[in-house]
Design a protein around this motif. Structure first.
Motif, PDB file in Angstrom:
ATOM      1  N   THR A 378      -4.987  12.405   0.771  1.00 32.73           N
ATOM      2  CA  THR A 378      -4.809  11.042   0.278  1.00 32.73           C
ATOM      3  C   THR A 378      -3.491  10.481   0.765  1.00 32.73           C
ATOM      4  O   THR A 378      -2.535  11.217   1.015  1.00 32.73           O
ATOM      5  N   VAL A 379      -3.434   9.162   0.867  1.00 37.62           N
ATOM      6  CA  VAL A 379      -2.184   8.484   1.210  1.00 37.62           C
ATOM      7  C   VAL A 379      -2.284   7.051   0.699  1.00 37.62           C
ATOM      8  O   VAL A 379      -3.371   6.474   0.609  1.00 37.62           O
ATOM      9  N   GLY A 380      -1.135   6.474   0.355  1.00 44.61           N
ATOM     10  CA  GLY A 380      -1.096   5.100  -0.113  1.00 44.61           C
ATOM     11  C   GLY A 380      -1.566   4.958  -1.544  1.00 44.61           C
ATOM     12  O   GLY A 380      -1.577   5.914  -2.322  1.00 44.61           O
ATOM     13  N   TYR A 381      -1.974   3.754  -1.891  1.00 43.83           N
ATOM     14  CA  TYR A 381      -2.446   3.491  -3.247  1.00 43.83           C
ATOM     15  C   TYR A 381      -3.803   4.141  -3.470  1.00 43.83           C
ATOM     16  O   TYR A 381      -4.674   4.122  -2.600  1.00 43.83           O
ATOM     17  N   SER A 382      -3.980   4.720  -4.650  1.00 47.86           N
ATOM     18  CA  SER A 382      -5.291   5.229  -5.044  1.00 47.86           C
ATOM     19  C   SER A 382      -6.087   4.085  -5.662  1.00 47.86           C
ATOM     20  O   SER A 382      -5.541   3.041  -6.034  1.00 47.86           O
ATOM     21  N   GLU A 383      -7.384   4.282  -5.779  1.00 44.29           N
ATOM     22  CA  GLU A 383      -8.219   3.246  -6.386  1.00 44.29           C
ATOM     23  C   GLU A 383      -7.841   3.027  -7.845  1.00 44.29           C
ATOM     24  O   GLU A 383      -7.834   1.896  -8.338  1.00 44.29           O
ATOM     25  N   GLU A 384      -7.482   4.107  -8.521  1.00 47.99           N
ATOM     26  CA  GLU A 384      -7.065   3.996  -9.918  1.00 47.99           C
ATOM     27  C   GLU A 384      -5.792   3.151 -10.046  1.00 47.99           C
ATOM     28  O   GLU A 384      -5.676   2.321 -10.947  1.00 47.99           O
ATOM     29  N   GLN A 385      -4.829   3.354  -9.137  1.00 45.76           N
ATOM     30  CA  GLN A 385      -3.606   2.561  -9.163  1.00 45.76           C
ATOM     31  C   GLN A 385      -3.889   1.090  -8.868  1.00 45.76           C
ATOM     32  O   GLN A 385      -3.321   0.199  -9.505  1.00 45.76           O
ATOM     33  N   LEU A 386      -4.742   0.829  -7.893  1.00 45.70           N
ATOM     34  CA  LEU A 386      -5.072  -0.555  -7.544  1.00 45.70           C
ATOM     35  C   LEU A 386      -5.728  -1.273  -8.717  1.00 45.70           C
ATOM     36  O   LEU A 386      -5.433  -2.450  -8.984  1.00 45.70           O
ATOM     37  N   LYS A 387      -6.594  -0.570  -9.427  1.00 44.82           N
ATOM     38  CA  LYS A 387      -7.242  -1.171 -10.593  1.00 44.82           C
ATOM     39  C   LYS A 387      -6.237  -1.395 -11.716  1.00 44.82           C
ATOM     40  O   LYS A 387      -6.242  -2.441 -12.377  1.00 44.82           O
ATOM     41  N   ILE A 444      -4.344   7.287   9.019  1.00 45.39           N
ATOM     42  CA  ILE A 444      -4.272   6.400   7.851  1.00 45.39           C
ATOM     43  C   ILE A 444      -2.843   6.340   7.328  1.00 45.39           C
ATOM     44  O   ILE A 444      -2.375   5.286   6.882  1.00 45.39           O
ATOM     45  N   THR A 445      -2.128   7.464   7.399  1.00 44.63           N
ATOM     46  CA  THR A 445      -0.718   7.473   7.007  1.00 44.63           C
ATOM     47  C   THR A 445       0.084   6.504   7.863  1.00 44.63           C
ATOM     48  O   THR A 445       0.927   5.746   7.356  1.00 44.63           O
ATOM     49  N   LEU A 446      -0.151   6.513   9.162  1.00 39.04           N
ATOM     50  CA  LEU A 446       0.525   5.570  10.053  1.00 39.04           C
ATOM     51  C   LEU A 446       0.187   4.128   9.674  1.00 39.04           C
ATOM     52  O   LEU A 446       1.060   3.249   9.667  1.00 39.04           O
ATOM     53  N   ALA A 447      -1.087   3.893   9.364  1.00 36.66           N
ATOM     54  CA  ALA A 447      -1.510   2.539   9.000  1.00 36.66           C
ATOM     55  C   ALA A 447      -0.813   2.066   7.729  1.00 36.66           C
ATOM     56  O   ALA A 447      -0.336   0.927   7.648  1.00 36.66           O
ATOM     57  N   VAL A 448      -0.738   2.939   6.734  1.00 37.38           N
ATOM     58  CA  VAL A 448      -0.090   2.575   5.475  1.00 37.38           C
ATOM     59  C   VAL A 448       1.411   2.388   5.680  1.00 37.38           C
ATOM     60  O   VAL A 448       2.011   1.429   5.177  1.00 37.38           O
ATOM     61  N   SER A 449       2.041   3.300   6.417  1.00 32.50           N
ATOM     62  CA  SER A 449       3.488   3.252   6.619  1.00 32.50           C
ATOM     63  C   SER A 449       3.916   1.989   7.369  1.00 32.50           C
ATOM     64  O   SER A 449       4.975   1.414   7.078  1.00 32.50           O
ATOM     65  N   HIS A 450       3.105   1.556   8.335  1.00 33.38           N
ATOM     66  CA  HIS A 450       3.484   0.423   9.179  1.00 33.38           C
ATOM     67  C   HIS A 450       2.701  -0.843   8.853  1.00 33.38           C
ATOM     68  O   HIS A 450       2.714  -1.790   9.638  1.00 33.38           O
ATOM     69  N   ARG A 451       2.014  -0.834   7.716  1.00 32.73           N
ATOM     70  CA  ARG A 451       1.285  -2.006   7.230  1.00 32.73           C
ATOM     71  C   ARG A 451       0.321  -2.543   8.290  1.00 32.73           C
ATOM     72  O   ARG A 451       0.247  -3.748   8.545  1.00 32.73           O
ATOM     73  N   LEU A 452      -0.408  -1.652   8.910  1.00 29.91           N
ATOM     74  CA  LEU A 452      -1.412  -2.048   9.879  1.00 29.91           C
ATOM     75  C   LEU A 452      -2.632  -2.617   9.154  1.00 29.91           C
ATOM     76  O   LEU A 452      -2.895  -2.300   7.990  1.00 29.91           O
ATOM     77  N   THR A 453      -3.390  -3.432   9.839  1.00 27.25           N
ATOM     78  CA  THR A 453      -4.620  -3.968   9.271  1.00 27.25           C
ATOM     79  C   THR A 453      -5.803  -3.089   9.673  1.00 27.25           C
ATOM     80  O   THR A 453      -5.700  -2.249  10.580  1.00 27.25           O
ATOM     81  N   VAL A 454      -6.916  -3.316   9.019  1.00 24.19           N
ATOM     82  CA  VAL A 454      -8.115  -2.553   9.377  1.00 24.19           C
ATOM     83  C   VAL A 454      -8.529  -2.867  10.809  1.00 24.19           C
ATOM     84  O   VAL A 454      -9.072  -2.002  11.515  1.00 24.19           O
TER      85      VAL A 454
END
Length: 483
Positions: A378-387, A444-454
């Motif tokens: 896992t990396v970044g926000y979890s679904e539970e945190q987002l909710k 996905i870690t790189l995407a989260v760290s650098h605020r990449l888009t989908v």
């Protein structure tokens, strides 16, 4: 607190004492030496600390060994037939005789010792002084070390900066005291010379799930006792549900909503009594109910260092404690019990103390992995945190079974899940459930760290066929069309 600059401090005259030689301690020592400080590491049991000697390195080595058994289970469906009758066995317990646990554990501990020796040698090459013994603070600027045998008397080390990185120890139940033979903590499992016939694992968190899965794969009959509704209650619900299903399909008994009250030895095994009066009998029991920080009796409170009600050291985002010149890192802080986080805390602490450029730790970018089979990363926000924080997000899941590379390898259990902002498309977090998910989560870690888009993720080339192709495919599924 004003920022210290390189010009205002004489690094050669800065005496740093690191209390604890685990990842937080030895990584901090290396940074401090590179910045020119006089560095001493005090460690009770050996360089690498519990992470190398009794926790992360041994457990992951054991799990890697058990993985071979899991892989072997897929042999028949790939067209491979072993020339022995045991290849036909449907349950791992029926292949118990082919696992030499004494040999496995000998290798496990040898690897841990070798890693510890490598760390010790590296520190000495870098000019770090290593002192083996039990250290404690004598005020905010001095550490006293008792030698292991007590023959040489205490050693006093004056310090300009102290880093406390003393880690944590297994939590035990008053009614289930470990004896190292039948009632065990996870540090004592490596003393076993024979595979447990029936292992009861109390606790379904990360540690409990990892060992339950490993011993099940090695051939033990495993009973996992969980006080919660499911295994891994703090993890992604879809991932935990999948893993529990895999556990049950492999013959493991999972007892949900079952709190263990006590464990005691019998004539030839153990008896675990549950809160509702039920009794579970087995040959051994592993108590995996968390850890407690090793902060008591080492002079922290006397030096003015503030502790939380749970006994953890209070720190800020650059690892400072409530006392000037005293920092803390690792499991004793309760920030996040991961070796990678401990190491980062230690590095940040020394950079800050010595006036180097420092970026506070961002837990949102920390990748974590559970070494079960399949692994859960896992990396970044979890679904539970987002909710919980009422964040806007979209998500999609792609089963691993649809991936062509996974089909070739006989992999069926797993998925890739991404969370993204519905308008901006920024990747907010992700979950990977797969063999070697610890490796797959990095994009996905790189995407989260650098605020990449989908779309950034989707437009990058992947090898065909590859498991990482599923990450790009999930990102394409989340593409937001701008009207």
């Amino acid at each position: 607190m004003s920022r210290v600059t390189h010009a205002s401090i004489d690094h050669q005259a800065t005496r740093i004492v690191v209390l604890g030689g685990g990842p937080g301690g030895y990584e901090a020592a290396l940074v401090a030496r590179r910045l020119g400080a006089d560095v001493t590491v005090v460690e009770r049991q050996g360089l690498g600390g519990a992470a190398v000697l009794t926790d992360v390195v041994p457990s992951k080595t054991l799990i890697a060994t058990a993985d071979w058994m899991t892989i072997a289970e897929r042999a028949a469906e790939l067209g491979i037939r072993l020339p022995v009758d045991t290849a036909k066995a449907q349950h791992p317990a029926m292949r118990r005789h082919i696992v030499d646990l004494e040999a496995v554990n000998t290798r496990v501990m040898a690897l841990a010792a070798a890693q510890s020796a490598d760390i010790h040698a590296r520190l000495e090459r870098e000019g770090v002084r290593v002192v083996i013994g039990a250290g404690r603070l004598d005020g905010p600027a001095r550490v006293v070390v008792d030698s292991p045998d007590g023959a040489d008397g205490p050693l006093t080390l004056d310090a300009d900066v102290i880093l406390v990185a003393v880690g944590a120890t297994p939590r035990v139940l008053p009614t289930a005291q470990p004896d190292g033979e039948r009632i065990l903590t996870w540090t004592q499992l490596y003393n076993l010379s024979e595979l447990p016939e029936r292992l009861i694992v109390v606790g379904s968190g990360v540690t409990g799930a990892e060992f339950a899965g490993a011993y099940n794969a090695l051939g033990s009959d495993v009973v996992l006792v969980s006080s919660r509704d499911r295994v891994l209650p703090g993890e992604d619900a879809d991932a935990a549900e999948l893993l529990e299903g895999v556990f049950r399909s492999r013959g493991m008994t999972v007892m949900s909503r079952s709190r263990a009250e006590s464990a005691e030895r019998t004539a030839d095994g153990v008896r675990v009594t549950l809160a509702d009066g039920r009794v579970v009998e087995g040959s051994h029991v592993l108590i995996a109910v968390g850890a407690i920080p090793s902060t008591q009796g080492i002079g922290l409170e006397e030096a003015g260092v503030r502790l939380t009600p749970s006994g953890h050291v209070e720190v800020d985002k650059v690892s400072r404690t409530s006392v000037r010149g005293v920092y803390a890192a690792g499991d004793c802080t309760g920030v996040l019990p991961l070796a990678s986080v401990a190491a980062m805390q230690g590095r940040v602490a020394m950079s800050h103390a010595l006036g180097d450029a420092v970026v506070p730790i961002k837990l949102r970018t920390v990748a974590a992995n559970i070494f079960t089979a399949p692994e859960i990363a896992t990396v970044g926000y979890s679904e539970e945190q987002l909710k919980a924080q009422s964040s806007k997000y979209v998500t999609t899941v792609l089963p691993l079974a649809r991936n062509p590379r996974a089909k070739m390898l006989g992999m069926r259990d797993g998925f890739v899940k991404l969370f993204a902002h519905p308008e901006a498309g920024v990747v907010l977090g992700g979950v990977v459930v797969a063999p070697r998910a610890s490796e797959l989560v990095f994009p996905i870690t790189l995407a989260v760290s650098h605020r990449l888009t989908v779309d950034d993720v989707a437009s990058a080339f992947t090898v065909y066929p590859s498991l990482s192709g599923s990450i790009a495919e999930v990102a394409r599924m989340l593409h937001h069309r701008e009207d």
